[in-house]
Scaffold this active site. Structure first.
Site, mmCIF file in Angstrom:
data_model
loop_
_atom_site.group_PDB
_atom_site.id
_atom_site.type_symbol
_atom_site.label_atom_id
_atom_site.label_comp_id
_atom_site.label_asym_id
_atom_site.label_seq_id
_atom_site.Cartn_x
_atom_site.Cartn_y
_atom_site.Cartn_z
ATOM 1 N N ASP A 37 0.848 -1.194 0.000
ATOM 2 C CA ASP A 37 0.000 0.000 0.000
ATOM 3 C C ASP A 37 0.884 1.244 0.000
ATOM 4 O OD1 ASP A 37 0.853 0.388 2.600
ATOM 5 O OD2 ASP A 37 -1.142 0.272 3.510
ATOM 6 N N CYS A 71 2.877 -3.464 3.991
ATOM 7 C CA CYS A 71 2.078 -2.273 4.310
ATOM 8 C C CYS A 71 2.770 -1.594 5.481
ATOM 9 C CB CYS A 71 0.607 -2.619 4.554
ATOM 10 S SG CYS A 71 0.250 -3.618 6.013
ATOM 11 N N THR A 90 2.424 -2.024 8.798
ATOM 12 C CA THR A 90 2.812 -3.036 9.792
ATOM 13 C C THR A 90 3.000 -4.418 9.189
ATOM 14 O OG1 THR A 90 0.498 -3.566 10.195
ATOM 15 C CG2 THR A 90 1.494 -1.872 11.616
ATOM 16 N N HIS A 92 7.809 -25.025 8.469
ATOM 17 C CA HIS A 92 6.743 -25.678 9.251
ATOM 18 C C HIS A 92 5.339 -25.416 8.719
ATOM 19 C CE1 HIS A 92 9.277 -26.184 13.190
ATOM 20 N NE2 HIS A 92 9.889 -26.644 12.113
ATOM 21 N N HIS A 146 3.702 -31.549 10.305
ATOM 22 C CA HIS A 146 3.489 -30.234 9.688
ATOM 23 C C HIS A 146 2.360 -30.300 8.654
ATOM 24 C CE1 HIS A 146 6.865 -28.849 11.869
ATOM 25 N NE2 HIS A 146 7.765 -29.507 11.158
HETATM 26 C C1 RB5 Z 1 -1.975 2.661 6.390
HETATM 27 O O1 RB5 Z 1 -1.857 3.900 7.004
HETATM 28 C C2 RB5 Z 1 -1.775 1.558 7.391
HETATM 29 O O2 RB5 Z 1 -2.891 1.420 8.185
HETATM 30 C C3 RB5 Z 1 -1.464 0.264 6.664
HETATM 31 O O3 RB5 Z 1 -0.314 0.432 5.904
HETATM 32 C C4 RB5 Z 1 -1.184 -0.951 7.508
HETATM 33 O O4 RB5 Z 1 -0.251 -0.688 8.501
HETATM 34 C C5 RB5 Z 1 -2.345 -1.680 8.015
HETATM 35 O O5 RB5 Z 1 -2.237 -2.769 8.594
#
Ligand code: RB5
Length: 148
Positions: free
Chosen positions: A8, A65, A67, A98, A134
């Site tokens: 993203d 993204c 996180t 695994h 597994h």
């Molecule tokens: C976008 O601002 C952020 O929410 C997205 O990149 C991500 O971290 C969501 O899980």
């Protein structure tokens, strides 16, 4: 191998760096965007990449993204997808060995680019240990999916 990469708006810069790095390892990379920092919706990119993996159009998928979590949640809704969020190389290796993960996700706001490269390398170089306990557990995950 053929790898799809998707992200993203939190990760276009890291994505290009990782794409180039994966190519330097000798793989083909299909970039499905976004290439822009303009706000977008990560589920669209996670789903599109996951469908390519599930259809066998590519061998593995790499998702980024902020996180790594949101885009992985979207990918994991696609039948046959096993995507793990990794912030370290041991987890990246173990989700292949695994869990036979077919996608990996990480956060551009969590890991630096050098660690991200090591994470991707660990994932791509590891192999599923196959069979036994597994496979039993992966079959159990598929069974949950098939109840939906
Ligand atoms: C976008 O601002 C952020 O929410 C997205 O990149 C991500 O971290 C969501 O899980």
């Amino acid at each position: 191998m053929k790898i799809v990469i998707a992200n993203d708006h939190a990760a276009p810069e890291l994505k290009f760096e990782i794409k180039e790095y994966i190519e330097s390892l000798g793989h083909e990379v299909i970039n499905i965007g976004t290439d822009s920092k303009e706000s977008c919706h990560y589920p669209e990119y996670g789903e599109k990449a996951a469908r390519m993996v599930a259809a066998g159009e590519v061998d593995f998928g790499v998702l980024i993204c902020g996180t790594g979590v949101g885009i992985s949640l979207a990918a994991n809704k696609v039948k046959g997808i096993r995507c793990g969020v990794c912030s370290d190389t041991a987890t990246a290796r173990l989700i292949r060995q695994h869990n036979n993960a077919n996608m990996i996700a990480f956060g551009a706001r969590i890991v630096g680019s050098e660690l991200a490269k090591d994470i991707v390398k660990s994932f791509l170089e590891a192999e599923f240990e196959g069979g036994g306990r597994h496979q039993t557990r992966i079959d159990m995950i598929s069974a949950i999916e098939n109840k939906n």
